[in-house]
Enzyme design. Structure first.
Site, PDB file in Angstrom:
ATOM      1  N   ASP A 208     -28.829   7.266 -11.781  1.00 34.97           N
ATOM      2  CA  ASP A 208     -30.147   7.890 -11.559  1.00 34.97           C
ATOM      3  C   ASP A 208     -30.322   8.236 -10.088  1.00 34.97           C
ATOM      4  O   ASP A 208     -29.520   7.827  -9.251  1.00 34.97           O
ATOM      5  CB  ASP A 208     -31.242   6.893 -11.968  1.00 34.97           C
ATOM      6  CG  ASP A 208     -31.125   5.594 -11.170  1.00 34.97           C
ATOM      7  OD1 ASP A 208     -31.743   5.520 -10.107  1.00 34.97           O
ATOM      8  OD2 ASP A 208     -30.398   4.669 -11.594  1.00 34.97           O
ATOM      9  N   ASP A 210     -32.952   7.214  -8.331  1.00 38.57           N
ATOM     10  CA  ASP A 210     -34.005   6.292  -7.912  1.00 38.57           C
ATOM     11  C   ASP A 210     -35.358   6.997  -8.093  1.00 38.57           C
ATOM     12  O   ASP A 210     -35.651   7.415  -9.215  1.00 38.57           O
ATOM     13  CB  ASP A 210     -33.754   5.799  -6.480  1.00 38.57           C
ATOM     14  CG  ASP A 210     -34.493   4.507  -6.197  1.00 38.57           C
ATOM     15  OD1 ASP A 210     -34.527   3.639  -7.083  1.00 38.57           O
ATOM     16  OD2 ASP A 210     -35.057   4.370  -5.110  1.00 38.57           O
TER      17      ASP A 210
HETATM   18  N1  LIG Z   1     -32.414   3.033  -8.803  1.00 40.80           N
HETATM   19  C1  LIG Z   1     -31.911   1.807  -8.896  1.00 40.80           C
HETATM   20  N2  LIG Z   1     -32.359   0.835  -8.091  1.00 40.80           N
HETATM   21  C2  LIG Z   1     -31.821  -0.412  -8.174  1.00 40.80           C
HETATM   22  N3  LIG Z   1     -30.866  -0.751  -9.049  1.00 40.80           N
HETATM   23  C3  LIG Z   1     -30.411   0.188  -9.869  1.00 40.80           C
HETATM   24  N4  LIG Z   1     -29.475   0.137 -10.832  1.00 40.80           N
HETATM   25  C4  LIG Z   1     -29.381   1.358 -11.374  1.00 40.80           C
HETATM   26  N5  LIG Z   1     -30.246   2.221 -10.795  1.00 40.80           N
HETATM   27  C5  LIG Z   1     -30.905   1.502  -9.841  1.00 40.80           C
END
Ligand SMILES: Nc1ncnc2[nH]cnc12
Ligand SMILES: CSC[C@H]1O[C@H](OP(=O)(O)O)[C@H](O)[C@@H]1O
Length: 290
Positions: A208, A210
């Site tokens: 992703d 974030d």
């Molecule tokens: N955006 C994110 N922040 C922290 N841990 C994660 N694991 C997968 N995506 C994450």
């Protein structure tokens, strides 16, 4: 030194396919119980030990994982090299969901975890200047390319405490710091592996953006899991290719990972706590005579 490869499987990787002679075994440690039983097996010539970081069924939160027990259990199982397979968020447009990053630096922002095997009664200071093993990183990069995975070499992984994801202000701050990816688990894991003289490298699988990216929804478990299902298949292919290659390299790590304690212990022999020394039997037995 015969090499034995430990795989720590993160979110979405709770088992590993294709192992021969496989057997789940409970391994006890002086630091408490590891996340789960350890899965022992072989991939061709390579001896493997797999540990699901959050336990099967993803029972454990990042702050609730007993990292010391996990690393000690792998060490006492004869593991010389750890491949950490971890989901992560991306701070860069070009690190897209589905891509893999062989990270080479960490910023540790965790605060609620035990971070060392050492302490009062037996103090040691190891270098974390280069927190991952370069040789292991080379092999993972080569294996990923051979598997046709889009892989990026190098990157800084920000380790947050969690379990909540970051606020927008935090996400933007970490981007300004020059971080590349974010996750919740690779520290203190990498520090403890270093103390235990185990080569350690991370394959961070981007799931992703974030919450900073204007064109993407903020991260949610549901979307992470969707990407992870595809990533887990690629991760298994990567491990199957990298492990036999690594097993062919007998002998100590050329980067010195297997000898860091030679220069790290500071407590005078007559000031050492015998109880502490007992707990260090696996991790530091080589230098303490365990
Ligand atoms: N955006 C994110 N922040 C922290 N841990 C994660 N694991 C997968 N995506 C994450
Ligand atoms: C399921 S999203 C958050 C979760 O995923 C990552 O776990 P791991 O590093 O074990 O793959 C991240 O660090 C969080 O623990």
């Amino acid at each position: 030194m015969t090499r034995r490869i430990g795989i720590i499987g993160g979110s979405g990787l709770y088992e590993i396919d294709g192992l021969e002679d496989k057997e789940w075994r409970q391994v006890g440690t002086p630091w408490g119980a590891p996340s789960d039983a350890l899965l022992f097996g072989r991939l061709g010539e390579a001896e493997l030990v797999f540990l699901p970081r959050h336990g099967r069924g993803h029972r454990l939160s990042p702050s609730g994982i007993n990292y010391r027990a996990n690393i000690d259990a792998l060490k006492r199982s004869g593991v010389t090299d750890i491949i950490s397979v971890s989901a992560c968020g991306s701070f860069r447009e070009e690190l897209a969901p589905g891509d893999f990053v062989v990270v080479d630096q960490f910023i540790d922002r965790t605060f609620a975890r035990e971070k060392s095997f050492f302490g009062n009664g037996m103090v040691a200071h190891v270098s974390m200047a280069h927190p991952v093993c370069g040789r292991l990183g080379d092999m993972l990069e080569t294996a990923a390319r051979a598997e046709g995975i889009t892989v990026h070499r190098g990157g800084t992984y920000l380790v947050m405490e969690g379990p909540q994801f970051s606020s927008l202000a935090e996400s933007n701050l970490y981007r300004q710091w020059g971080c590349d990816v974010i996750g919740m688990t690779n520290m203190p894991e990498a520090k403890l592996a270093r103390e235990a003289e185990i080569c350690y490298a991370t394959v961070a699988m981007v799931t992703d953006y974030d919450c900073w990216h204007p064109d993407h929804e903020h991260v949610e478990v549901e979307s992470v899991i969707r990407v992870l299902v595809g990533n887990a298949v690629k991760a298994r292919g990567l491990v199957a290719r990298a492990a036999p290659e690594l097993a062919r390299h007998d002998g100590a790590c050329p980067r010195g990972c297997n000898h860091v304690l030679d220069t790290a212990l500071i407590t005078a022999p007559d000031a050492r706590d015998p109880e502490m020394l007992k707990k260090l039997d696996a991790v530091a037995g080589r230098v303490l005579g365990g």
